[in-house]
Design a protein around this motif. Structure first.
Motif, mmCIF file in Angstrom:
data_model
loop_
_atom_site.group_PDB
_atom_site.id
_atom_site.type_symbol
_atom_site.label_atom_id
_atom_site.label_comp_id
_atom_site.label_asym_id
_atom_site.label_seq_id
_atom_site.Cartn_x
_atom_site.Cartn_y
_atom_site.Cartn_z
ATOM 1 N N GLU A 1 11.024 -10.985 -2.602
ATOM 2 C CA GLU A 1 12.422 -11.387 -2.505
ATOM 3 C C GLU A 1 13.030 -11.082 -1.143
ATOM 4 O OE1 GLU A 1 12.270 -7.282 -4.464
ATOM 5 O OE2 GLU A 1 11.157 -9.188 -4.489
ATOM 6 N N MET A 2 12.377 -10.223 -0.344
ATOM 7 C CA MET A 2 12.897 -9.877 0.975
ATOM 8 C C MET A 2 12.169 -10.617 2.101
ATOM 9 S SD MET A 2 13.418 -5.775 0.550
ATOM 10 C CE MET A 2 14.541 -5.114 -0.691
ATOM 11 N N ALA A 3 10.971 -11.139 1.813
ATOM 12 C CA ALA A 3 10.178 -11.777 2.857
ATOM 13 C C ALA A 3 10.871 -13.011 3.417
ATOM 14 C CB ALA A 3 8.800 -12.154 2.306
ATOM 15 N N GLU A 4 11.507 -13.801 2.547
ATOM 16 C CA GLU A 4 12.183 -15.011 3.014
ATOM 17 C C GLU A 4 13.343 -14.657 3.944
ATOM 18 O OE1 GLU A 4 14.454 -18.973 1.219
ATOM 19 O OE2 GLU A 4 13.380 -17.588 -0.113
ATOM 20 N N HIS A 5 14.097 -13.643 3.561
ATOM 21 C CA HIS A 5 15.207 -13.203 4.405
ATOM 22 C C HIS A 5 14.705 -12.727 5.768
ATOM 23 C CE1 HIS A 5 18.875 -11.213 5.734
ATOM 24 N NE2 HIS A 5 18.174 -10.106 5.920
ATOM 25 N N ALA A 6 13.601 -11.960 5.770
ATOM 26 C CA ALA A 6 13.049 -11.446 7.030
ATOM 27 C C ALA A 6 12.587 -12.592 7.923
ATOM 28 C CB ALA A 6 11.890 -10.503 6.738
ATOM 29 N N SER B 1 0.811 -1.212 0.000
ATOM 30 C CA SER B 1 0.000 0.000 0.000
ATOM 31 C C SER B 1 0.846 1.264 0.000
ATOM 32 C CB SER B 1 -0.937 0.021 1.218
ATOM 33 O OG SER B 1 -1.855 -1.054 1.163
ATOM 34 N N LEU B 2 2.122 1.138 0.288
ATOM 35 C CA LEU B 2 3.014 2.288 0.373
ATOM 36 C C LEU B 2 4.298 1.994 -0.400
ATOM 37 C CD1 LEU B 2 2.841 5.048 1.829
ATOM 38 C CD2 LEU B 2 4.192 4.050 3.683
ATOM 39 N N GLN B 3 4.661 2.930 -1.272
ATOM 40 C CA GLN B 3 5.905 2.820 -2.020
ATOM 41 C C GLN B 3 6.795 4.000 -1.642
ATOM 42 O OE1 GLN B 3 5.026 2.486 -6.199
ATOM 43 N NE2 GLN B 3 3.855 0.592 -5.956
ATOM 44 N N ILE B 4 8.026 3.691 -1.235
ATOM 45 C CA ILE B 4 8.938 4.703 -0.713
ATOM 46 C C ILE B 4 10.034 4.976 -1.734
ATOM 47 C CG2 ILE B 4 10.534 5.284 1.161
ATOM 48 C CD1 ILE B 4 8.978 3.280 2.902
ATOM 49 N N PRO B 5 10.199 6.240 -2.141
ATOM 50 C CA PRO B 5 11.241 6.544 -3.130
ATOM 51 C C PRO B 5 12.632 6.284 -2.567
ATOM 52 C CG PRO B 5 10.367 8.574 -2.203
ATOM 53 C CD PRO B 5 9.501 7.456 -1.688
ATOM 54 N N ALA B 6 13.521 5.820 -3.436
ATOM 55 C CA ALA B 6 14.912 5.584 -3.030
ATOM 56 C C ALA B 6 15.661 6.905 -3.061
ATOM 57 C CB ALA B 6 15.553 4.576 -3.968
ATOM 58 N N ILE B 7 16.038 7.392 -1.890
ATOM 59 C CA ILE B 7 16.753 8.668 -1.756
ATOM 60 C C ILE B 7 18.095 8.394 -1.100
ATOM 61 C CG2 ILE B 7 16.716 10.981 -0.787
ATOM 62 C CD1 ILE B 7 14.519 10.596 -2.804
ATOM 63 N N ASP B 8 19.154 8.890 -1.689
ATOM 64 C CA ASP B 8 20.492 8.692 -1.139
ATOM 65 C C ASP B 8 20.571 9.179 0.301
ATOM 66 O OD1 ASP B 8 21.406 7.603 -3.493
ATOM 67 O OD2 ASP B 8 22.346 9.461 -4.215
ATOM 68 N N GLY B 9 21.191 8.374 1.148
ATOM 69 C CA GLY B 9 21.407 8.753 2.531
ATOM 70 C C GLY B 9 20.299 8.374 3.480
ATOM 71 N N VAL B 10 19.166 7.851 2.959
ATOM 72 C CA VAL B 10 18.039 7.482 3.809
ATOM 73 C C VAL B 10 18.078 5.978 4.093
ATOM 74 C CG1 VAL B 10 15.533 7.374 4.029
ATOM 75 C CG2 VAL B 10 16.613 9.352 2.921
ATOM 76 N N GLU B 11 18.119 5.638 5.364
ATOM 77 C CA GLU B 11 18.068 4.235 5.787
ATOM 78 C C GLU B 11 16.621 3.884 6.097
ATOM 79 O OE1 GLU B 11 19.564 1.481 9.563
ATOM 80 O OE2 GLU B 11 20.463 3.450 9.207
ATOM 81 N N VAL B 12 16.132 2.809 5.502
ATOM 82 C CA VAL B 12 14.756 2.370 5.722
ATOM 83 C C VAL B 12 14.760 1.213 6.708
ATOM 84 C CG1 VAL B 12 12.633 1.536 4.662
ATOM 85 C CG2 VAL B 12 14.148 3.052 3.374
ATOM 86 N N ARG B 13 14.139 1.417 7.855
ATOM 87 C CA ARG B 13 14.042 0.366 8.867
ATOM 88 C C ARG B 13 12.617 -0.166 8.885
ATOM 89 N NH1 ARG B 13 17.489 3.056 13.924
ATOM 90 N NH2 ARG B 13 19.454 3.334 12.743
ATOM 91 N N VAL B 14 12.494 -1.436 8.611
ATOM 92 C CA VAL B 14 11.178 -2.061 8.514
ATOM 93 C C VAL B 14 11.067 -3.167 9.549
ATOM 94 C CG1 VAL B 14 9.609 -3.385 7.053
ATOM 95 C CG2 VAL B 14 10.971 -1.539 6.060
ATOM 96 N N GLN B 15 10.035 -3.100 10.370
ATOM 97 C CA GLN B 15 9.753 -4.182 11.308
ATOM 98 C C GLN B 15 8.709 -5.078 10.674
ATOM 99 O OE1 GLN B 15 9.109 -3.076 15.409
ATOM 100 N NE2 GLN B 15 7.745 -4.813 15.750
ATOM 101 N N ALA B 16 9.102 -6.330 10.418
ATOM 102 C CA ALA B 16 8.217 -7.260 9.722
ATOM 103 C C ALA B 16 7.987 -8.500 10.575
ATOM 104 C CB ALA B 16 8.820 -7.657 8.378
ATOM 105 N N ASN B 17 6.799 -9.108 10.421
ATOM 106 C CA ASN B 17 6.517 -10.352 11.120
ATOM 107 C C ASN B 17 7.020 -11.534 10.282
ATOM 108 O OD1 ASN B 17 4.512 -11.009 9.140
ATOM 109 N ND2 ASN B 17 3.004 -9.776 10.259
ATOM 110 N N PRO B 18 6.985 -12.744 10.829
ATOM 111 C CA PRO B 18 7.517 -13.889 10.091
ATOM 112 C C PRO B 18 6.831 -14.157 8.755
ATOM 113 C CG PRO B 18 7.319 -14.428 12.416
ATOM 114 C CD PRO B 18 6.636 -13.103 12.222
ATOM 115 N N ASP B 19 5.621 -13.653 8.576
ATOM 116 C CA ASP B 19 4.903 -13.863 7.322
ATOM 117 C C ASP B 19 5.203 -12.788 6.282
ATOM 118 O OD1 ASP B 19 3.627 -16.152 8.323
ATOM 119 O OD2 ASP B 19 2.073 -14.931 9.282
ATOM 120 N N GLY B 20 6.059 -11.837 6.617
ATOM 121 C CA GLY B 20 6.392 -10.781 5.672
ATOM 122 C C GLY B 20 5.523 -9.556 5.784
ATOM 123 N N GLY B 21 4.539 -9.562 6.703
ATOM 124 C CA GLY B 21 3.706 -8.381 6.910
ATOM 125 C C GLY B 21 4.496 -7.307 7.638
#
Length: 224
Positions: free
Chosen positions: A205-210, A57-77
């Motif tokens: 592609e990131m859900a499995e890693h999370a 539901s949300l797409q975040i632009p890739a901006i240099d210098g910005v670190e994106v921290r995402v807290q995800a549950n085991p299902d990728g939510g």
């Protein structure tokens, strides 16, 4: 990070603050051709050719210098999204709203009321998206300044929470402000209660890693 849960669906008053470009566009009986001048964007008007992190539901632009921290549950939510630059941070949330009425005024009033009941003295200040809410709150690390920003769109509202030096010094928004302005909201067609958080998820592609990361007792997933 400071956060506060909102209440359930309630009657929404028409917003007194200036409407966002996306919301104004959706409310026009005969809309002018072309997209709004700036975001956060509804997906219908999002500029092409921009690299973004797709969280559903949300797409975040890739901006240099910005670190994106995402807290995800085991299902990728995705349960929490925080953008960080140095000592400043911007926590993001996106919620369901009516098509023709903004909800930020009412949400802001409830946040202010809850803060006041906790002994906090919030102040309303003007910002580029309308009225913002500034306050000093108590955290486990001690007193901290926070600033709430709300942007109403067609059937959605983005809530941003600035923390750290940027909360009181707007000149420090820089890349964080660019991210907020460049956000894209993808509102699904499903009918949802007003103020319900719109679903966020990790890219496949990131859900499995999370899942593996959390299973090993790791901290919230960090994406760069």
């Amino acid at each position: 990070m400071f956060s506060r849960k909102q209440g359930g669906p309630k009657h929404v008053r028409r917003a007194d603050a200036p409407r966002s470009a996306a919301l104004t566009q959706s409310m026009t009986a005969e809309p002018e051709p072309g997209a709004p001048e700036h975001g956060p964007w509804d997906a219908a008007y999002a500029p092409e050719g921009v690299q973004r992190l797709d969280l559903g539901s949300l797409q975040i632009p890739a901006i240099d210098g910005v670190e994106v921290r995402v807290q995800a549950n085991p299902d990728g939510g995705v349960e929490q999204v925080v953008l960080v630059v140095g000592e400043s941070a911007l926590q993001l949330g996106v919620f369901a709203a009516p098509r023709t009425e903004g909800i930020w005024d009412e949400v802001r009033e409830e946040i202010a009321t809850a803060m006041t009941s906790d002994g906090v003295d919030p102040q309303e200040i003007d910002g580029p998206y309308g009225t913002e809410l500034l306050a000093r709150v108590e955290t486990p690390q001690g007193p901290a300044d926070v600033r709430f920003v709300g942007v109403d769109g067609p059937r959605w509202m983005v809530r941003g929470l600035y923390q750290g030096p940027v909360a009181t010094d707007r000149s420090l928004e820089g890349a964080l402000g660019q991210c907020l302005e460049g956000l894209v909201v993808v509102r699904d067609p499903e009918a949802r209660p007003v103020r319900e958080a719109l679903p966020l998820r990790l890219p496949p592609e990131m859900a499995e890693h999370a899942q593996q990361h959390l299973a090993e007792g790791g901290e919230p997933t960090e994406l760069h």
